[in-house]
Design an enzyme around this catalytic site. Structure first.
Site, mmCIF file in Angstrom:
data_model
loop_
_atom_site.group_PDB
_atom_site.id
_atom_site.type_symbol
_atom_site.label_atom_id
_atom_site.label_comp_id
_atom_site.label_asym_id
_atom_site.label_seq_id
_atom_site.Cartn_x
_atom_site.Cartn_y
_atom_site.Cartn_z
ATOM 1 N N ARG A 128 0.843 -1.207 0.000
ATOM 2 C CA ARG A 128 0.000 0.000 0.000
ATOM 3 C C ARG A 128 0.873 1.251 0.000
ATOM 4 O O ARG A 128 0.519 2.281 -0.550
ATOM 5 C CB ARG A 128 -0.945 -0.002 1.209
ATOM 6 N N TYR A 164 -18.429 15.915 -13.454
ATOM 7 C CA TYR A 164 -18.945 14.556 -13.658
ATOM 8 C C TYR A 164 -19.958 14.258 -12.543
ATOM 9 O O TYR A 164 -19.725 14.631 -11.382
ATOM 10 C CB TYR A 164 -17.754 13.584 -13.626
ATOM 11 N N ASP A 192 -9.566 19.209 -12.795
ATOM 12 C CA ASP A 192 -9.799 17.873 -13.331
ATOM 13 C C ASP A 192 -9.498 17.944 -14.828
ATOM 14 O O ASP A 192 -10.235 18.569 -15.599
ATOM 15 C CB ASP A 192 -11.247 17.445 -13.056
ATOM 16 N N LYS A 249 -9.874 7.055 -18.503
ATOM 17 C CA LYS A 249 -10.237 7.681 -19.772
ATOM 18 C C LYS A 249 -9.015 7.795 -20.692
ATOM 19 O O LYS A 249 -8.388 6.804 -20.983
ATOM 20 C CB LYS A 249 -10.899 9.037 -19.476
HETATM 21 O O1 P1T Z 1 -14.778 6.562 -12.938
HETATM 22 P P1 P1T Z 1 -13.590 7.126 -12.226
HETATM 23 O O2 P1T Z 1 -12.289 6.619 -12.728
HETATM 24 O O3 P1T Z 1 -13.706 7.040 -10.726
HETATM 25 O O4 P1T Z 1 -13.522 8.698 -12.588
HETATM 26 C C1 P1T Z 1 -14.487 9.618 -12.186
HETATM 27 C C2 P1T Z 1 -14.442 10.826 -13.101
HETATM 28 C C3 P1T Z 1 -13.756 11.953 -12.695
HETATM 29 N N1 P1T Z 1 -13.672 13.058 -13.478
HETATM 30 C C4 P1T Z 1 -14.255 13.087 -14.689
HETATM 31 C C5 P1T Z 1 -14.165 14.330 -15.517
HETATM 32 C C6 P1T Z 1 -14.938 11.975 -15.169
HETATM 33 O O5 P1T Z 1 -15.483 12.040 -16.395
HETATM 34 C C7 P1T Z 1 -15.041 10.807 -14.362
HETATM 35 C C8 P1T Z 1 -15.781 9.589 -14.813
HETATM 36 N N2 P1T Z 1 -16.645 9.820 -15.880
HETATM 37 C C9 P1T Z 1 -17.429 8.872 -16.488
HETATM 38 C C10 P1T Z 1 -17.487 7.595 -16.109
HETATM 39 C C11 P1T Z 1 -18.244 9.353 -17.608
HETATM 40 O O6 P1T Z 1 -18.754 8.545 -18.410
HETATM 41 O O7 P1T Z 1 -18.399 10.573 -17.726
#
Ligand code: P1T
Length: 390
Positions: free
Chosen positions: A55, A107, A179, A204
């Protein structure tokens, strides 16, 4: 290759080499997957370097982090089990009684975490339209410790002025966290524009192949990194070694993928704009985007994310359920094209009145344009929407 040697090199060279050294025992050119939870210690309380427990430290994860630090023009980066875990760690720098000013169009899962989880811990949030720095300034209070924005935002593609918001936040002794998921560091590097933290859902563009859930953040300040390291070690949201390996592999082609995402995104946005069955196209790379000039001043490309309003939910469903190359799914930023209806999918947890106010209507369709051949993508859209000049 070590970071100091890389500073003068281009983005693509850094994507492939920064932080990556051959494995010392065999010379393996690819970073091994150190799939271990712990490390044998030669004597009590004397671990091998800083490797005492998975960890706290893992060599595959550290290689990924060194690479990301170089791509974001930071000094340090940190990997998490998801994008939300990375954002949560940033907010957990704060204590009860502290205040966050957040862009209102984040998001849906970020909004849900702020409104329904972190606010229960005594951290207060104000939600603003961060396109106007004056609105952000007016929301800042003496207790404000963090300004959190997305740019471009998900899914309305709002663009905020990172330089102006960094000045504002620093004037109030607060941190600016951006972000950067939608842009990727190939197109936008918030730390170069004054932000303190650049955070990602690496699920992403960073990983880029829709096979990992992950989060990343990058910083310039060593003390801030220490605090975040302490938080991650103490709360535990670390990614597994295999996911770190896959993300590192994805990053080696980030520059090549983003070039194609940028090109295809612009082509799709241009094709949709002016189509008789599309009311509005929102893409920062189009001159019709109200903040195109600002976007062009802080981004070098506009990605594959395109939003289009087709008027009604019925039309949005007919559109998104019938494309062949654009698969109906949440998420974005992978090599394959995806399509979604944010109001019913990624942003369903956002209160309806707020969704309506921001323009996240039931007729809004979000496209994550992949890196397939442009003419095939346009042909797919044409089959469903009809020809542009009919
Ligand atoms: O899904 P995760 O890896 O926990 O990420 C969250 C997140 C954070 N910031 C942005 C700008 C995001 O688009 C996302 C996750 N978004 C999607 C799953 C979506 O389809 O928009």
């Amino acid at each position: 290759m070590q970071d100091a040697d890389m500073n003068d090199m281009g983005f693509g060279t850094r994507a492939i080499h920064a932080g990556v050294t051959p494995e010392p025992v065999t010379g393996a050119i690819m970073t091994p997957i150190f799939q271990t939870s712990t490390y044998v210690q030669p004597a009590v309380g004397k671990p091998n370097g800083h490797y005492d427990y998975g960890r706290t430290a893992n060599p595959t994860r550290e290689t990924l982090e060194a690479n990301v630090a170089a791509l974001e023009s930071g000094t340090r980066a940190m990997a998490f089990a998801s994008g939300l875990a990375a954002i949560e760690a940033v907010v957990k720098l704060l204590s009860a009684g502290d205040h966050v000013v957040s862009e209102e169009n984040t998001y849906g899962g970020t909004t849900r975490m702020f409104t329904r989880v972190l606010s229960r811990l005594g951290i207060e949030f104000s939600y603003v339209d961060s396109r106007d720095p004056h609105t952000v300034a007016a929301a800042i209070r003496p207790e404000t410790k963090l300004v959190h924005v997305e740019t471009p935002t998900n899914p309305m593609m709002r663009v905020c002025d990172i330089r102006a918001l960094a000045d504002l936040a620093h004037g109030a002794d607060a941190l600016l966290c951006v972000d950067n998921t939608f842009a990727s560091p190939y197109n936008q590097r918030p730390l170069e524009l004054g932000a303190d933290i650049s955070v990602h859902s690496s699920t992403k563009y960073m990983n880029g192949h829709s096979d990992v859930i992950g989060g990343l953040l990058a910083v310039k300040d060593e003390e801030l990194w220490d605090e975040l390291m302490f938080l991650r070690k103490s709360t535990g949201a670390v990614p597994g070694p295999l996911d770190c390996f896959l993300t590192l592999r994805g990053l080696k082609t980030l520059h090549v993928r983003m070039e194609r995402h940028n090109r295809n995104g612009l082509a799709v946005a241009r094709w949709l704009e002016g189509h008789p069955n599309v009311d509005r196209v929102i893409y920062p790379g189009l001159e019709s985007h109200p903040q195109h000039a600002l976007a062009a001043s802080q981004m070098s490309g506009f990605t594959g994310m395109v939003s289009a309003d087709v008027g009604t939910l019925e039309r949005a469903k007919a559109f998104t359920e019938n494309t062949r190359l654009f698969s109906l799914a949440e998420s974005l930023g992978g090599v394959e094209s995806l399509i979604s209806v944010p109001a019913l999918m990624t942003h369903a947890s956002v209160p309806e009145d707020l969704r309506a106010e921001m323009g996240v209507t039931p007729g809004l369709v979000r496209l994550s344009v992949g890196i397939e051949d442009e003419q095939d993508l346009i042909a797919d859209l044409k089959t469903v929407l009809g020809p542009k000049d009919s």
